[in-house]
Design a protein around this motif. Structure first.
Motif, short mmCIF file in Angstrom:
data_model
loop_
_atom_site.label_atom_id
_atom_site.label_comp_id
_atom_site.label_asym_id
_atom_site.label_seq_id
_atom_site.Cartn_x
_atom_site.Cartn_y
_atom_site.Cartn_z
N ALA A 121 0.80 -1.22 0.21
CA ALA A 121 0.21 0.12 0.08
C ALA A 121 0.93 1.39 0.03
CB ALA A 121 -0.99 0.04 1.16
N HIS A 122 2.01 1.24 0.55
CA HIS A 122 2.90 2.24 0.64
C HIS A 122 3.79 2.65 -0.23
CE1 HIS A 122 2.68 2.60 5.58
NE2 HIS A 122 1.77 3.34 4.92
N ALA A 123 3.82 1.69 -1.53
CA ALA A 123 4.70 1.56 -2.38
C ALA A 123 4.59 3.00 -3.26
CB ALA A 123 4.48 0.47 -3.33
N ASP A 124 3.37 3.32 -3.38
CA ASP A 124 3.45 4.55 -4.19
C ASP A 124 3.43 5.91 -3.27
OD1 ASP A 124 0.76 4.29 -3.05
OD2 ASP A 124 -0.35 4.44 -4.51
N HIS A 125 3.71 5.70 -2.29
CA HIS A 125 3.86 6.85 -1.08
C HIS A 125 2.53 7.64 -0.89
CE1 HIS A 125 8.11 6.36 -1.90
NE2 HIS A 125 7.91 6.54 -3.18
N HIS A 126 1.50 6.68 -0.99
CA HIS A 126 0.28 7.35 -0.52
C HIS A 126 -0.66 6.01 -0.18
CE1 HIS A 126 -4.36 8.44 -1.32
NE2 HIS A 126 -3.44 9.74 -0.84
N TYR A 127 -1.05 6.05 1.23
CA TYR A 127 -1.76 5.20 1.79
C TYR A 127 -3.35 5.48 1.95
CZ TYR A 127 -2.26 1.19 5.60
OH TYR A 127 -2.59 0.14 6.12
N ALA A 128 -3.85 5.03 0.87
CA ALA A 128 -5.34 5.37 0.88
C ALA A 128 -6.41 4.40 1.60
CB ALA A 128 -5.71 5.41 -0.67
N ASP A 129 -7.64 5.23 2.07
CA ASP A 129 -8.44 4.09 2.73
C ASP A 129 -8.86 2.93 2.06
OD1 ASP A 129 -8.48 5.85 4.84
OD2 ASP A 129 -10.29 7.15 4.14
N ILE A 130 -8.87 2.98 0.75
CA ILE A 130 -9.41 1.72 -0.23
C ILE A 130 -8.33 0.93 0.03
CG2 ILE A 130 -8.41 2.77 -2.22
CD1 ILE A 130 -11.64 0.64 -1.88
N GLU A 131 -7.11 1.00 0.17
CA GLU A 131 -5.88 0.25 0.63
C GLU A 131 -6.15 -0.35 1.80
OE1 GLU A 131 -2.54 1.95 -2.34
OE2 GLU A 131 -3.19 2.87 -0.58
N ARG A 132 -6.55 0.29 2.82
CA ARG A 132 -6.76 -0.48 4.00
C ARG A 132 -7.83 -1.30 4.30
NH1 ARG A 132 -5.51 5.05 5.11
NH2 ARG A 132 -3.86 5.41 6.29
N ILE B 127 -0.47 -14.67 -1.70
CA ILE B 127 -0.12 -13.45 -0.79
C ILE B 127 0.36 -12.39 -1.92
CG2 ILE B 127 2.00 -12.48 0.54
CD1 ILE B 127 1.84 -15.39 2.30
N ILE B 128 1.00 -12.95 -3.17
CA ILE B 128 1.38 -12.04 -4.02
C ILE B 128 0.10 -11.34 -4.71
CG2 ILE B 128 2.47 -11.95 -6.50
CD1 ILE B 128 4.41 -12.21 -4.19
N GLU B 129 -0.71 -12.40 -4.75
CA GLU B 129 -2.36 -11.85 -5.38
C GLU B 129 -2.67 -10.89 -4.56
OE1 GLU B 129 -6.64 -13.79 -6.43
OE2 GLU B 129 -5.08 -14.82 -6.54
N ALA B 130 -2.86 -11.18 -3.17
CA ALA B 130 -3.29 -10.18 -2.04
C ALA B 130 -2.66 -8.63 -2.33
CB ALA B 130 -3.46 -10.48 -0.77
N MET B 131 -1.44 -8.83 -2.41
CA MET B 131 -0.58 -7.46 -2.55
C MET B 131 -0.92 -6.81 -3.80
SD MET B 131 3.12 -8.72 -1.19
CE MET B 131 3.86 -7.21 -1.07
N TRP B 132 -0.85 -7.50 -4.97
CA TRP B 132 -1.33 -6.83 -6.19
C TRP B 132 -2.95 -6.25 -5.94
CZ3 TRP B 132 1.19 -4.71 -9.72
CH2 TRP B 132 2.27 -5.30 -10.09
N ARG B 133 -3.79 -6.68 -5.29
CA ARG B 133 -5.02 -6.10 -5.12
C ARG B 133 -4.89 -4.97 -4.17
NH1 ARG B 133 -7.19 -11.61 -3.63
NH2 ARG B 133 -7.46 -10.83 -1.64
N VAL B 134 -4.15 -4.92 -3.13
CA VAL B 134 -3.91 -3.82 -2.44
C VAL B 134 -3.09 -2.76 -3.26
CG1 VAL B 134 -2.79 -2.85 -0.86
CG2 VAL B 134 -3.73 -4.85 -0.31
N ILE B 135 -2.33 -3.06 -4.26
CA ILE B 135 -1.53 -2.15 -5.02
C ILE B 135 -2.69 -1.49 -6.12
CG2 ILE B 135 -0.20 -1.90 -7.15
CD1 ILE B 135 1.77 -3.55 -5.41
N LEU B 136 -3.43 -2.42 -6.75
CA LEU B 136 -4.38 -2.03 -7.63
C LEU B 136 -5.71 -1.26 -7.03
CD1 LEU B 136 -3.99 -5.19 -9.82
CD2 LEU B 136 -3.06 -2.98 -10.39
N ALA B 137 -5.84 -1.35 -5.93
CA ALA B 137 -7.13 -0.89 -5.44
C ALA B 137 -7.37 0.65 -5.76
CB ALA B 137 -7.30 -1.23 -3.69
N ASP B 138 -6.35 1.42 -5.74
CA ASP B 138 -6.37 2.92 -5.88
C ASP B 138 -6.51 3.32 -7.49
OD1 ASP B 138 -3.69 2.42 -6.62
OD2 ASP B 138 -3.12 3.79 -5.17
N ALA B 139 -6.51 2.07 -8.36
CA ALA B 139 -6.75 2.11 -9.82
C ALA B 139 -5.52 3.09 -10.50
CB ALA B 139 -7.88 2.99 -10.27
#
Length: 150
Positions: free
Chosen positions: A36-47, A101-113
């Motif tokens: 979630a922090h990879a893009d330096h923005h921790y959005a509510d949708i990522e939480r 786990i990789i898939e779940a991480m991708w879902r978090v990353i892709l959550a903010d579109a």
């Protein structure tokens, strides 16, 4: 629990010691927070997606998932590098479960579109550190995208 994990994070990971279930959960939660922090923005949708991934993986109720996410955030803040978490997960999670786990991480990353090069680089590195075949990492991304589209 978290205190024991943080103590282990400060030292050298013990790859031959079995990973206690609670430490495994916190390490996975921390990897999701790192994603979630990879893009330096921790959005509510990522939480939300972190908590959903933890609920799905461990069968938690919403309160327990939120508490585990908070433990993952604390562990991520206390650690100096990604290797600590990936080595704990690699030591304690069977190979066939690491792609999830990789898939779940991708879902978090892709959550903010939004996808940024830092996110792509992080996921290539995590895939490698977890010992997951790069093709499986790509398939995990595709599954995550498909799940977010539905």
């Amino acid at each position: 629990m978290l205190t024991d994990l943080l103590r282990r994070l400060a030292g050298r990971p013990e790859n031959d010691a079995p990973l206690p279930a609670e430490d495994q959960r916190i390490a996975v939660a921390a990897l999701l927070v790192i994603a979630a922090h990879a893009d330096h923005h921790y959005a509510d949708i990522e939480r939300v997606h972190i908590e959903r991934a933890l609920t799905d993986r461990y069968g938690l109720n919403p309160e327990a998932a939120a508490a585990l996410r908070a433990q993952g955030e604390a562990a991520e803040q206390a650690s100096v590098d990604l290797y600590r978490f990936t080595s704990l997960v690699k030591a304690g999670v069977p190979l066939e479960e690491r792609a999830a786990i990789i898939e779940a991480m991708w879902r978090v990353i892709l959550a903010d579109a939004e996808r940024e090069p830092h996110e792509e680089q992080l996921m290539r590195r995590v895939t490698d550190l977890l010992g997951v075949d790069p093709r499986e990492g790509i398939a995990a991304r595709s599954r995550a995208q498909a799940k977010l589209s539905t």
